[in-house]
Design an enzyme around this catalytic site. Structure first.
Site, PDB file in Angstrom:
ATOM      1  N   SER A  51      40.228 -26.591  11.339  1.00 17.34           N
ATOM      2  CA  SER A  51      41.345 -26.561  10.559  1.00 17.34           C
ATOM      3  C   SER A  51      42.085 -25.002  10.469  1.00 17.34           C
ATOM      4  CB  SER A  51      41.058 -26.845   8.984  1.00 17.34           C
ATOM      5  OG  SER A  51      40.187 -26.030   8.327  1.00 17.34           O
ATOM      6  N   ASP A 336      44.834 -22.428   0.204  1.00 17.01           N
ATOM      7  CA  ASP A 336      44.217 -23.287  -0.873  1.00 17.01           C
ATOM      8  C   ASP A 336      42.819 -22.600  -0.781  1.00 17.01           C
ATOM      9  OD1 ASP A 336      42.930 -24.029   1.700  1.00 17.01           O
ATOM     10  OD2 ASP A 336      44.136 -25.751   2.093  1.00 17.01           O
ATOM     11  N   HIS A 339      41.653 -21.943   3.116  1.00 16.07           N
ATOM     12  CA  HIS A 339      42.639 -21.381   4.030  1.00 16.07           C
ATOM     13  C   HIS A 339      43.553 -20.286   3.596  1.00 16.07           C
ATOM     14  CE1 HIS A 339      41.509 -25.930   5.076  1.00 16.07           C
ATOM     15  NE2 HIS A 339      41.226 -25.297   6.196  1.00 16.07           N
TER      16      HIS A 339
END
Length: 389
Positions: A51, A336, A339
């Site tokens: 991610s 978030d 990240h």
């Protein structure tokens, strides 16, 4: 009339003056040509990972909403719409592309035409090195399979020689391991040191196989982002209900072990594989330093995310109606719970590209880019190594 000797001397001086005056011009022109060649040097980049590097490939996978970022407020700072990146804007590979005069990444899985001579991004949120860590995501072997398809397509479109040159000059940028260890501690809550080492060895072993396959296909330049401080992410701190600057130590230990073995493996590969060059970006210590000393990097907040719910806004960014959102993402290290913000990514990518710090070794990505790769005779003569499926 002047004497013949005087005329000869004047002629000789005139010729010498012409030769002397031409030297600076010739030198300047030569340097200018070299500079232009360096600036116009074309190098493709192939991106593999999870991610942290995903530009939106998971938009095209049948996975739950937890595996996607195709909704607001993701993308708000730059794109003004969600792209599938787990960030308010650009990721580290996006900034790397900018340094290399390449366009921002489109997902490999995005329908439509792609110019693979500039590279491709196969990263997938939730992807691990091991298939069992993320069977429904593009785990490492799936990403490798897609890369092989791209290599074959380049061969068909450009011919063998040009395709091999692109692959030899390309940079292979990767970020793997975090998902494998997060999954591991959720399946074994309190693993022994032996269990930790066995699992890390398994991950490193499988990842090494991927590297070797890319090498056999012609890849020579590798840029590795090591595993970050997993136990210090806001998601994990909130999940474990930790206070202050405390981190989940078992995750920190596993990540550190992975990074140590990755350094050992790359050193060995360089000694064993002709032409193998690499850079390691120490994501673990650079992000940890950013978390511990945010003002040093121009941040105001490192212990709460810009977007999410809970004590540290560690979960559910954009997925539930009651999520909280900060007004200035650039002030936050994390966008978030797991990240970084675009601002943080810009600083991290600068470490990767320019080096000059304790966070990048043995060379910088810029130096890796400037290296001239040669295609070994055995690669030129054995198509099966380059284009085997």
């Amino acid at each position: 009339m002047e004497p013949a000797a005087t005329s000869s001397i004047r002629s000789l001086l005139y010729i010498m003056l012409l030769l002397y005056s031409s030297l600076p011009i010739a030198t300047a022109t030569s340097q200018g040509d070299e500079s232009r060649q360096a600036n116009n040097k074309h190098v493709a980049v192939f991106v593999f990972g999870d991610s942290l590097f995903d530009p939106g490939n998971n938009n095209y996978l049948y996975v739950s909403i937890e595996g996607k970022a195709n909704f607001t407020p993701y993308g708000e700072s730059l794109f003004e719409y969600p792209t599938g990146r787990f960030c308010d804007g650009r990721t580290v590979p996006d900034f790397a592309a900018t340094y290399l005069n390449l366009p921002l990444w489109e997902p490999y899985l995005q329908p439509g035409s792609h110019n693979f001579s500039k590279g491709a991004n196969f990263a997938s949120a939730g992807a691990g090195v091991l298939e069992e860590s993320s069977p429904d995501r593009l785990y490492s072997q799936k990403q490798l399979k897609y890369f092989k398809e791209v290599a074959n397509l380049l061969k068909q479109q450009l011919g063998d020689a040009e395709a091999k040159k692109i692959l030899a000059d390309a940079i292979y940028l990767s970020s793997f391991g975090g998902v494998d260890y997060m999954t591991f501690i959720r399946s074994i809550s309190n693993p022994t040191e032996l269990q930790q080492r066995e699992h890390v060895n398994k991950v490193i072993g499988n990842f090494t196989d991927v590297i070797k396959e890319i090498y056999e296909m012609g890849g020579r330049k590798f840029a590795f982002q090591n595993v970050g401080p997993l136990g210090c992410t806001l998601r994990m701190k909130q999940e474990y209900d930790l206070s202050g600057g405390a981190c989940v130590e078992v995750l920190q230990e596993i990540a550190s072990l992975h990074n140590s073995l990755l350094s050992n493996v790359t050193t060995k590969l360089q000694s064993q594989l002709s032409g193998f060059d690499y850079v390691i970006f120490d994501f673990f210590n650079s992000l940890k330093d950013m978390i511990n000393y945010p003002t040093k990097y121009g941040f105001n907040v490192s212990e709460i995310a810009c977007c999410g719910i809970g004590s540290r806004r560690g979960f559910e960014c954009g997925r539930v109606k009651q999520y909280e959102l900060c007004s200035g993402p650039n002030e936050y290290v994390f966008f978030d719970g797991g990240h970084q913000s675009e601002h943080a990514n810009s600083i991290l990518s600068n470490f990767l590209w320019n080096g000059g710090s304790d966070f990048t070794w043995p060379i910088s990505m810029k130096q890796l880019y400037e290296l001239n790769s040669t295609i070994p005779i055995e690669i030129l003569s054995k198509d099966k190594l380059l284009f085997s499926m």
